[in-house]
Write a protein that holds these residues in place. Structure first.
Motif, PDB file in Angstrom:
ATOM      1  N   GLY A  27       6.089   7.615  -4.246  1.00  0.00           N
ATOM      2  CA  GLY A  27       5.247   6.752  -5.053  1.00  0.00           C
ATOM      3  C   GLY A  27       5.991   5.768  -5.940  1.00  0.00           C
ATOM      4  O   GLY A  27       5.633   4.584  -5.987  1.00  0.00           O
ATOM      5  N   PRO A  28       7.017   6.192  -6.678  1.00  0.00           N
ATOM      6  CA  PRO A  28       7.724   5.256  -7.564  1.00  0.00           C
ATOM      7  C   PRO A  28       8.334   4.065  -6.828  1.00  0.00           C
ATOM      8  O   PRO A  28       8.413   2.965  -7.394  1.00  0.00           O
ATOM      9  CB  PRO A  28       8.801   6.144  -8.205  1.00  0.00           C
ATOM     10  N   ARG A  29       8.759   4.227  -5.571  1.00  0.00           N
ATOM     11  CA  ARG A  29       9.336   3.092  -4.840  1.00  0.00           C
ATOM     12  C   ARG A  29       8.268   2.049  -4.527  1.00  0.00           C
ATOM     13  O   ARG A  29       8.530   0.847  -4.599  1.00  0.00           O
ATOM     14  CB  ARG A  29      10.014   3.562  -3.556  1.00  0.00           C
ATOM     15  N   TYR A  30       7.059   2.492  -4.197  1.00  0.00           N
ATOM     16  CA  TYR A  30       5.968   1.538  -4.003  1.00  0.00           C
ATOM     17  C   TYR A  30       5.591   0.878  -5.328  1.00  0.00           C
ATOM     18  O   TYR A  30       5.250  -0.307  -5.381  1.00  0.00           O
ATOM     19  CB  TYR A  30       4.733   2.236  -3.436  1.00  0.00           C
TER      20      TYR A  30
ATOM     21  N   ASN B 179       0.839  -1.195   0.000  1.00  0.00           N
ATOM     22  CA  ASN B 179       0.000   0.000   0.000  1.00  0.00           C
ATOM     23  C   ASN B 179       0.878   1.252   0.000  1.00  0.00           C
ATOM     24  O   ASN B 179       1.727   1.426   0.888  1.00  0.00           O
ATOM     25  CB  ASN B 179      -0.900   0.003   1.238  1.00  0.00           C
ATOM     26  N   PRO B 180       0.697   2.161  -0.958  1.00  0.00           N
ATOM     27  CA  PRO B 180       1.516   3.384  -1.019  1.00  0.00           C
ATOM     28  C   PRO B 180       1.026   4.429  -0.012  1.00  0.00           C
ATOM     29  O   PRO B 180       0.580   5.516  -0.373  1.00  0.00           O
ATOM     30  CB  PRO B 180       1.346   3.840  -2.459  1.00  0.00           C
TER      31      PRO B 180
ATOM     32  N   VAL C 275     -12.610   3.378   3.209  1.00  0.00           N
ATOM     33  CA  VAL C 275     -12.787   2.499   4.366  1.00  0.00           C
ATOM     34  C   VAL C 275     -11.455   2.276   5.074  1.00  0.00           C
ATOM     35  O   VAL C 275     -11.402   2.133   6.298  1.00  0.00           O
ATOM     36  CB  VAL C 275     -13.404   1.156   3.923  1.00  0.00           C
ATOM     37  N   GLY C 276     -10.373   2.294   4.318  1.00  0.00           N
ATOM     38  CA  GLY C 276      -9.040   2.089   4.890  1.00  0.00           C
ATOM     39  C   GLY C 276      -8.546   3.237   5.745  1.00  0.00           C
ATOM     40  O   GLY C 276      -7.457   3.151   6.318  1.00  0.00           O
ATOM     41  N   GLY C 277      -9.301   4.338   5.829  1.00  0.00           N
ATOM     42  CA  GLY C 277      -8.912   5.422   6.719  1.00  0.00           C
ATOM     43  C   GLY C 277      -8.483   6.696   6.029  1.00  0.00           C
ATOM     44  O   GLY C 277      -7.567   7.374   6.498  1.00  0.00           O
ATOM     45  N   ALA C 278      -9.119   7.046   4.911  1.00  0.00           N
ATOM     46  CA  ALA C 278      -8.806   8.286   4.181  1.00  0.00           C
ATOM     47  C   ALA C 278      -7.317   8.372   3.857  1.00  0.00           C
ATOM     48  O   ALA C 278      -6.658   9.386   4.128  1.00  0.00           O
ATOM     49  CB  ALA C 278      -9.261   9.509   4.964  1.00  0.00           C
ATOM     50  N   VAL C 279      -6.785   7.305   3.273  1.00  0.00           N
ATOM     51  CA  VAL C 279      -5.350   7.240   2.959  1.00  0.00           C
ATOM     52  C   VAL C 279      -5.118   7.664   1.506  1.00  0.00           C
ATOM     53  O   VAL C 279      -5.550   6.971   0.576  1.00  0.00           O
ATOM     54  CB  VAL C 279      -4.796   5.820   3.176  1.00  0.00           C
ATOM     55  N   PRO C 280      -4.430   8.779   1.273  1.00  0.00           N
ATOM     56  CA  PRO C 280      -4.100   9.167  -0.101  1.00  0.00           C
ATOM     57  C   PRO C 280      -2.954   8.311  -0.626  1.00  0.00           C
ATOM     58  O   PRO C 280      -2.125   7.816   0.150  1.00  0.00           O
ATOM     59  CB  PRO C 280      -3.678  10.634   0.038  1.00  0.00           C
ATOM     60  N   LEU C 281      -2.917   8.103  -1.927  1.00  0.00           N
ATOM     61  CA  LEU C 281      -1.826   7.340  -2.522  1.00  0.00           C
ATOM     62  C   LEU C 281      -0.581   8.224  -2.620  1.00  0.00           C
ATOM     63  O   LEU C 281      -0.673   9.410  -2.925  1.00  0.00           O
ATOM     64  CB  LEU C 281      -2.226   6.834  -3.904  1.00  0.00           C
ATOM     65  N   ALA C 282       0.574   7.634  -2.371  1.00  0.00           N
ATOM     66  CA  ALA C 282       1.828   8.382  -2.372  1.00  0.00           C
ATOM     67  C   ALA C 282       2.017   9.115  -3.704  1.00  0.00           C
ATOM     68  O   ALA C 282       1.622   8.637  -4.768  1.00  0.00           O
ATOM     69  CB  ALA C 282       3.000   7.442  -2.117  1.00  0.00           C
ATOM     70  N   THR C 283       2.640  10.270  -3.635  1.00  0.00           N
ATOM     71  CA  THR C 283       2.853  11.133  -4.797  1.00  0.00           C
ATOM     72  C   THR C 283       3.600  10.392  -5.906  1.00  0.00           C
ATOM     73  O   THR C 283       4.625   9.758  -5.666  1.00  0.00           O
ATOM     74  CB  THR C 283       3.647  12.379  -4.383  1.00  0.00           C
ATOM     75  N   GLY C 284       3.063  10.478  -7.115  1.00  0.00           N
ATOM     76  CA  GLY C 284       3.721   9.874  -8.266  1.00  0.00           C
ATOM     77  C   GLY C 284       3.481   8.391  -8.426  1.00  0.00           C
ATOM     78  O   GLY C 284       4.060   7.761  -9.324  1.00  0.00           O
ATOM     79  N   TYR C 285       2.598   7.827  -7.622  1.00  0.00           N
ATOM     80  CA  TYR C 285       2.383   6.377  -7.662  1.00  0.00           C
ATOM     81  C   TYR C 285       1.610   5.940  -8.899  1.00  0.00           C
ATOM     82  O   TYR C 285       2.053   5.060  -9.646  1.00  0.00           O
ATOM     83  CB  TYR C 285       1.645   5.937  -6.404  1.00  0.00           C
TER      84      TYR C 285
END
Length: 485
Positions: free
Chosen positions: A241-244, A229-230, A271-281
């Protein structure tokens, strides 16, 4: 309150205690109007809820205790309630909800991110009533203007070549269809998903979910592979993001035949808790997936229709255009309505067989969905979410500076998360504390959402008419509740 009630009754009786039914009704309704202007609880130190000019209708149904007993006897035993003492909601108006006693609550969760433009928004309600009086139901074997015009209006709001619309009834059904489309179009089976994700509870979508909470102990998930998960807060690589994304490449080469049907992700995990995806993912992953023969699916069930503020669709925050988009919840402001939007090329892959959905594009739901689009545009809800969301984020960050239990404030627009932890270094989830704060906030008049794998994240996703004054009230109430820990 007792004194006010006594004065109201005395006035209605002339002081002699003899009270007619009509006068009693006037007295009770007067008290209900007064109570509706107050928070759900009224301790002397409680923050004051913003004024709101609405008097709830008298409630004449069974009491909450009876409703709870009926629910326990006749509804699914898997259903859960958010509070130790359940709240019974019988009326809603814009960003507020009312219980059976007429007490008002600020709704910070919007029926699990479903009420987009406001409870019983007059424009949406009027459109539904008008269509309901003309034709309640027909199907796609006949022509009807509502579904056709709605499809065009929705497609007009999509970027690129996303121009073919399928109407269904729920987010789970939409994601099921998107996965079927991906597999039919590519001829491949394997699908890449994310850990911590949620895409529905049907037998098809259950496999995509990245939390054990939503998985029944039965065979499910054949062909689904869950990438790292990023997560910028809890993930191993922070906001890189690119590392994920490198893990997706590894999954494709190690866990699939080298060819995949697609990739599915929420733009911000709900549902996972308002988690944004890492930048550039997403840009990196989309390139990998397409190189492996797959298509990219964006789950916009919670992030669509301007809620994130900066963009109309959540995926646009990372500068990508998916091949398939799913949407539900806010699309109908509470109506059982959802949609899948894709390209003509992918849609052609479905044309080898007949496709039919009994209720998809129902005239009443289509009329309501069209009204939602108009309200979002005419009331500039996207811009409103950006402004109020920025204000609320600033206030929450200041609260985090005061309370060490707040580990992270995150999200975009009016899709925010506040994660509580026992220790900021170890990030140990503060699950019990979250439940306690949530209970206190309810008593003070704010209904919050909760999520994350450990149930330690407040999900703040109110109706998009939520104001800056509402945001201030929410933060003030949360501050009082945290002080009580």
């Amino acid at each position: 309150m007792a004194g006010i009630l006594g004065k109201a009754i005395a006035g209605a009786t002339g002081g002699n205690g003899s009270l007619s039914r009509s006068l009693l009704s006037q007295a009770v309704n007067g008290c209900r109007a007064l109570m509706s202007s107050l928070p759900a609880a009224e301790p002397t130190t409680a923050p004051r809820m913003p004024d709101f000019a609405h008097t709830p209708a008298p409630y004449t149904g069974p009491p909450a205790e009876e409703v709870l007993a009926l629910r326990k006897q006749y509804l699914s035993p898997s259903l859960f309630l958010h509070f130790k003492k359940p709240v019974m909601i019988v009326e809603g108006k814009m960003q507020y909800l009312y219980d059976e006693r007429g007490r008002r609550y600020l709704d910070a969760f919007a029926g699990i991110v479903t009420v987009s433009v406001g409870h019983c928004h007059p424009a949406v309600t009027e459109a539904i009533h008008r269509q309901n009086s003309l034709l309640q139901h027909t199907t796609t074997i006949y022509l009807n203007n509502q579904i056709a015009e709605y499809a065009k209006e929705l497609a007009d709001r999509m970027p690129g070549n996303l121009k073919v619309v399928y109407f269904v009834n729920s987010g789970s059904e939409a994601n099921d269809m998107a996965i079927m489309m991906a597999r039919l179009h590519t001829g491949n089976w394997d699908l890449i998903c994310l850990r911590n994700a949620y895409h529905g509870m049907s037998i098809g979508t259950m496999g995509t979910c990245g939390q054990h909470t939503w998985k029944q102990p039965m065979p499910q998930g054949f062909g689904y592979h869950h990438a790292l998960n990023p997560d910028p807060y809890r993930g191993a690589f922070g906001d890189d993001g690119p590392r994920y994304a490198a893990d997706v490449a590894d999954l494709i080469s190690a866990a699939t035949p080298g060819r995949v049907a697609g990739f599915v992700a929420e733009s911000i995990q709900g549902v996972g808790g308002a988690v944004p995806l890492a930048t550039g993912y997403l840009p990196e992953v989309y390139k990998m997936i397409r190189a492996a023969g797959g298509v990219c699916i964006a789950d916009e069930v919670q992030t669509g229709f301007g809620r994130t503020g900066s963009h109309y669709w959540g995926f646009q925050r990372q500068g990508v255009t998916p091949d398939i988009v799913t949407m539900a919840k806010g699309i109908g402001n509470g109506l059982p309505l959802a949609a899948v939007v894709t390209t003509p090329e992918i849609a052609a892959s479905m044309a080898g067989r007949l496709h039919f959905n009994t209720y998809g594009g129902n005239p009443v739901c289509s009329a309501g969905g069209r009204a939602v689009l108009r309200v979002v545009d005419e009331e500039r809800r996207q811009e409103h979410c950006a402004a109020v969301g920025a204000h609320l984020t600033t206030r929450l960050q200041a609260l985090a500076a005061k309370h060490d239990i707040i580990g992270d404030v995150r999200g975009a627009g009016l899709m925010l998360g506040v994660e509580l932890v026992k220790d900021r270094k170890t990030k140990e989830p503060a699950k019990a504390e979250t439940a306690a704060v949530m209970e206190t906030m309810k008593d003070l008049g704010v209904l919050m959402g909760k999520g994350g794998l450990h149930g330690n994240v407040f999900r703040i996703k109110p109706p998009m008419c939520f104001s800056a004054r509402d945001a201030d009230f929410l933060v003030e109430v949360m501050d009082v509740a945290l002080d009580k820990l």
